[in-house]
Design a protein around this motif. Structure first.
Motif, mmCIF file in Angstrom:
data_model
loop_
_atom_site.group_PDB
_atom_site.id
_atom_site.type_symbol
_atom_site.label_atom_id
_atom_site.label_comp_id
_atom_site.label_asym_id
_atom_site.label_seq_id
_atom_site.Cartn_x
_atom_site.Cartn_y
_atom_site.Cartn_z
ATOM 1 N N SER A 107 0.852 -1.192 0.000
ATOM 2 C CA SER A 107 0.000 0.000 0.000
ATOM 3 C C SER A 107 0.883 1.236 0.000
ATOM 4 O O SER A 107 2.093 1.145 0.279
ATOM 5 C CB SER A 107 -0.913 0.023 1.239
ATOM 6 O OG SER A 107 -0.151 0.310 2.388
ATOM 7 N N HIS A 133 0.565 13.631 4.933
ATOM 8 C CA HIS A 133 -0.316 12.490 5.224
ATOM 9 C C HIS A 133 0.140 11.708 6.465
ATOM 10 O O HIS A 133 1.328 11.644 6.774
ATOM 11 C CB HIS A 133 -0.309 11.556 4.006
ATOM 12 C CG HIS A 133 -1.329 10.476 4.054
ATOM 13 N ND1 HIS A 133 -1.047 9.202 4.469
ATOM 14 C CD2 HIS A 133 -2.649 10.492 3.746
ATOM 15 C CE1 HIS A 133 -2.139 8.459 4.403
ATOM 16 N NE2 HIS A 133 -3.133 9.218 3.963
ATOM 17 N N SER A 135 0.597 8.676 7.004
ATOM 18 C CA SER A 135 1.597 7.625 6.795
ATOM 19 C C SER A 135 3.014 8.197 6.757
ATOM 20 O O SER A 135 3.982 7.519 7.124
ATOM 21 C CB SER A 135 1.301 6.857 5.505
ATOM 22 O OG SER A 135 1.182 7.727 4.408
ATOM 23 N N ASP A 176 3.856 15.823 0.632
ATOM 24 C CA ASP A 176 2.825 15.324 -0.275
ATOM 25 C C ASP A 176 2.984 16.088 -1.590
ATOM 26 O O ASP A 176 3.328 17.278 -1.564
ATOM 27 C CB ASP A 176 1.415 15.656 0.261
ATOM 28 C CG ASP A 176 0.934 14.689 1.353
ATOM 29 O OD1 ASP A 176 1.756 13.925 1.882
ATOM 30 O OD2 ASP A 176 -0.269 14.729 1.664
ATOM 31 N N HIS A 208 -2.018 11.516 -4.701
ATOM 32 C CA HIS A 208 -3.157 12.126 -5.399
ATOM 33 C C HIS A 208 -2.789 12.722 -6.749
ATOM 34 O O HIS A 208 -3.650 13.193 -7.475
ATOM 35 C CB HIS A 208 -3.790 13.225 -4.531
ATOM 36 C CG HIS A 208 -4.554 12.677 -3.375
ATOM 37 N ND1 HIS A 208 -5.818 12.150 -3.496
ATOM 38 C CD2 HIS A 208 -4.232 12.565 -2.069
ATOM 39 C CE1 HIS A 208 -6.246 11.747 -2.314
ATOM 40 N NE2 HIS A 208 -5.308 11.977 -1.426
ATOM 41 N N GLY A 243 -2.324 -0.943 -3.721
ATOM 42 C CA GLY A 243 -0.879 -1.130 -3.610
ATOM 43 C C GLY A 243 -0.153 0.200 -3.618
ATOM 44 O O GLY A 243 -0.738 1.248 -3.891
HETATM 45 C C1 LIG Z 1 -4.088 7.796 0.304
HETATM 46 C C2 LIG Z 1 -2.754 8.295 0.631
HETATM 47 C C3 LIG Z 1 -1.741 7.430 1.076
HETATM 48 C C4 LIG Z 1 -2.005 5.979 1.374
HETATM 49 O O1 LIG Z 1 -2.099 5.212 0.235
HETATM 50 P P1 LIG Z 1 -2.776 3.756 0.342
HETATM 51 O O2 LIG Z 1 -2.329 3.067 -0.885
HETATM 52 O O3 LIG Z 1 -4.224 3.956 0.430
HETATM 53 O O4 LIG Z 1 -2.222 3.125 1.583
HETATM 54 C C5 LIG Z 1 -0.483 7.955 1.269
HETATM 55 N N1 LIG Z 1 -0.224 9.270 1.087
HETATM 56 C C6 LIG Z 1 -1.181 10.134 0.689
HETATM 57 C C7 LIG Z 1 -0.846 11.561 0.478
HETATM 58 C C8 LIG Z 1 -2.476 9.672 0.466
HETATM 59 O O5 LIG Z 1 -3.430 10.535 0.094
#
Ligand SMILES: *Cc1c(COP(=O)(O)O)cnc(C)c1O
Length: 390
Positions: A107, A133, A135, A176, A208, A243
Motif C-alpha cells: 500500500s 499524510h 503515513s 505530499d 493524489h 498497492g
Molecule cells: C491515500 C494516501 C496514502 C495511502 O495510500 P494507500 O495506498 O491507500 O495506503 C499515502 N499518502 C497520501 C498523500 C495519500 O493521500
C-alpha cells in the motif's frame, strides 16, 4: 476496570468531543451514483479520479491472471511472492514515472513508512510539511532521525529550518505532491531549488497526483519538470487498484529491497492486482481526454462555488475543500447534503485546524454535467438556508 469498560470510557471521550467515526456500507461498485447504507447517493468523496476502479479492461486483466495464478500471492517478495506480473508492473511504473527503477509495496501507507523508517539515519533531520499524510508522520515517528515540521508549503519557513540544521549530517525534505485535505499542490520547483542550495534530499508522496497532474499524468515531477530523489505513489487512487510503490535510482531500490521492513516482512500483492494495475498504466498513457474532463469538472465546481460566495481552498486538483468554519454547522451542512442524496464528508478538527471545518468534495472524470449541476444547485440552496451565502 474491565477491558471493555476501560475502552468504552475512552471511546466516550472521543464521542463527547464530537469526533466519533463509523463506517458506511457501499452496496454498489465505485461509480458517481452509489447505494450507501440502502440509500442512493451521488458521491463526491471517492479517489477514483479517472473511473478506472471498475473499468472492464482492468477487470478482465485481473480475471485472466486470477485463473492462472490464483487469488493470494502466498509469500513475501523475497521468498515466493515475486511473480513476472510484479516485475512487469514495476518496469511499467518506471517507464511511466521516467525513473530507473520501482519497488512495489502492499500500500502507499506501507511505502511511506518503509522509506522514512529506513533511509534517514540517526543524526539526520527530516523536514516535513505540517499537512503531510498520516503515513508520512508515522514513517517519521519510526525513523531514528529527528523530524522538524515546517508550515504548510511555506518556503521561507523551510529555508529557515534548512539554515538552522546546516550542521546536521543530512537533511531530507518530505512532502505530499497534492495535499489530501487542502488540495494544494506542493511547490516542488521551489523545494527542489532549496534542496539544491542547502544540499538536502527530496522525497515526494504523489498519491493524489499520479494519473492526474502533468501533461501525461506522470504526477508533480512532470507538472514542474523536476526529478526528486524519491517518488512515492499509490495504486489505490487514480490507478483504481490497490498497492503502493517507490520510484528512483537503481541503488535506491536495491537499498529499500534490503532495508525497508514494510517491504521485507509483508506478503506481496496478488498477481491479479498487478495485472489490473499494469493495464491501468497502459490506459492512462492514452487518457488525455479523461484528464481534461476531470480538470474541467474541477474548474466548473470551483468557480461556481466561488461565485456563490463560498471560500474554496486548494489549487487545480480534484480535491475541493469548501470551508464552512464552524464544526457544528459543517456537520449540519453534510447532513443536509445527504438528505438531498449527495454524499460528501464533513472534515473536522483534529484532521484540520480549528475553525476550518469543511466539506471535502472530490470529483472524478465520470461525474456528468447534470450531476455537477445538481451538486451546485444543492450547495446554493443549503448555503442560503443556513445563512452562509446571499
Ligand atoms: C491515500 C494516501 C496514502 C495511502 O495510500 P494507500 O495506498 O491507500 O495506503 C499515502 N499518502 C497520501 C498523500 C495519500 O493521500
Amino acid at each position: 476496570m474491565k477491558f471493555d469498560g476501560w475502552l468504552s470510557y475512552r471511546l466516550d471521550k472521543t464521542k463527547e468531543a464530537g469526533l466519533n467515526r463509523k463506517v458506511r456500507t457501499m452496496e454498489t461498485a465505485p461509480l458517481p451514483l452509489m447505494t450507501i447504507d440502502g440509500e442512493k447517493q451521488l458521491v463526491f468523496a471517492s479517489n477514483n479520479y479517472l473511473g478506472l476502479a471498475n473499468d472492464k479492461r482492468l477487470v478482465n486483466a485481473a480475471e485472466t491472471v486470477l485463473h492462472e495464478f490464483g487469488v493470494g500471492s502466498s509469500g513475501s517478495r523475497l521468498i515466493t511472492g515475486h511473480t513476472n506480473w510484479h516485475q512487469k508492473l514495476e518496469d511499467k511504473i518506471s517507464q511511466f514515472k521516467r525513473t530507473e527503477e520501482t519497488l512495489l509495496f502492499s500500500s502507499g501507507y506501507l511505502a511511506n513508512v518503509g522509506v522514512l523508517s529506513s533511509l534517514p539515519e540517526k543524526g539526520d533531520v527530516i523536514l516535513s510539511d505540517e499537512l503531510n499524510h498520516a503515513s508520512i508522520i508515522d514513517g517519521c515517528r519510526l525513523s531514528k532521525a529527528n523530524t522538524l515540521i515546517y508550515n504548510h508549503v511555506d518556503m521561507d519557513d523551510l529555508e529557515e529550518k534548512l539554515k538552522a540544521t546546516e550542521s546536521c549530517q543530512r537533511r531530507f525534505i518530505v512532502t505530499d505532491g497534492v495535499f489530501s485535505m487542502d488540495g494544494t499542490i506542493a511547490p516542488l520547483d521551489k523545494i527542489m531549488s532549496l534542496a539544491k542550495r542547502y544540499h538536502a534530499f527530496v522525497i515526494v508522496d504523489d498519491a493524489h497526483a499520479t494519473g492526474v497532474l502533468g501533461e501525461n499524468g506522470r504526477g508533480t515531477s512532470e507538472y514542474f519538470g523536476v526529478y526528486p530523489d524519491v517518488i512515492i505513489g499509490t495504486l489505490s487512487k487514480a490507478i483504481g487498484t490497490e498497492g503502493g510503490f517507490v520510484c528512483g535510482s537503481k541503488v535506491l531500490i536495491d537499498f529499500l529491497l534490503n532495508h525497508a521492513r514494510t517491504f521485507i516482512f509483508q506478503t506481496s500483492l496478488p498477481p491479479a492486482i498487478c495485472a489490473a494495475s499494469y493495464t491501468a498504466f497502459e490506459i492512462i498513457k492514452h487518457s488525455k481526454d479523461k484528464r481534461q474532463l476531470l480538470h474541467s469538472n474541477v474548474k466548473k465546481i470551483k468557480t461556481s462555488l466561488q461565485e456563490m460566495g463560498y471560500t474554496v481552498k486548494g489549487d487545480d486538483t480534484p480535491i475541493i475543500p469548501v470551508i464552512i468554519g464552524d464544526t457544528h454547522k459543517t456537520v449540519m451542512f453534510a447532513k443536509r447534503l445527504l438528505e438531498k442524496g449527495i454524499y460528501a464528508p464533513a472534515i473536522r478538527p483534529p484532521t484540520i485546524p480549528l475553525g476550518e471545518s469543511r466539506i471535502r468534495l472530490t470529483v472524478t472524470a465520470d461525474h456528468s454535467l447534470k450531476e455537477i449541476d445538481y451538486l451546485l444547485k444543492s450547495f446554493n440552496l443549503i448555503g442560503k438556508e443556513l445563512n452562509m451565502i446571499k
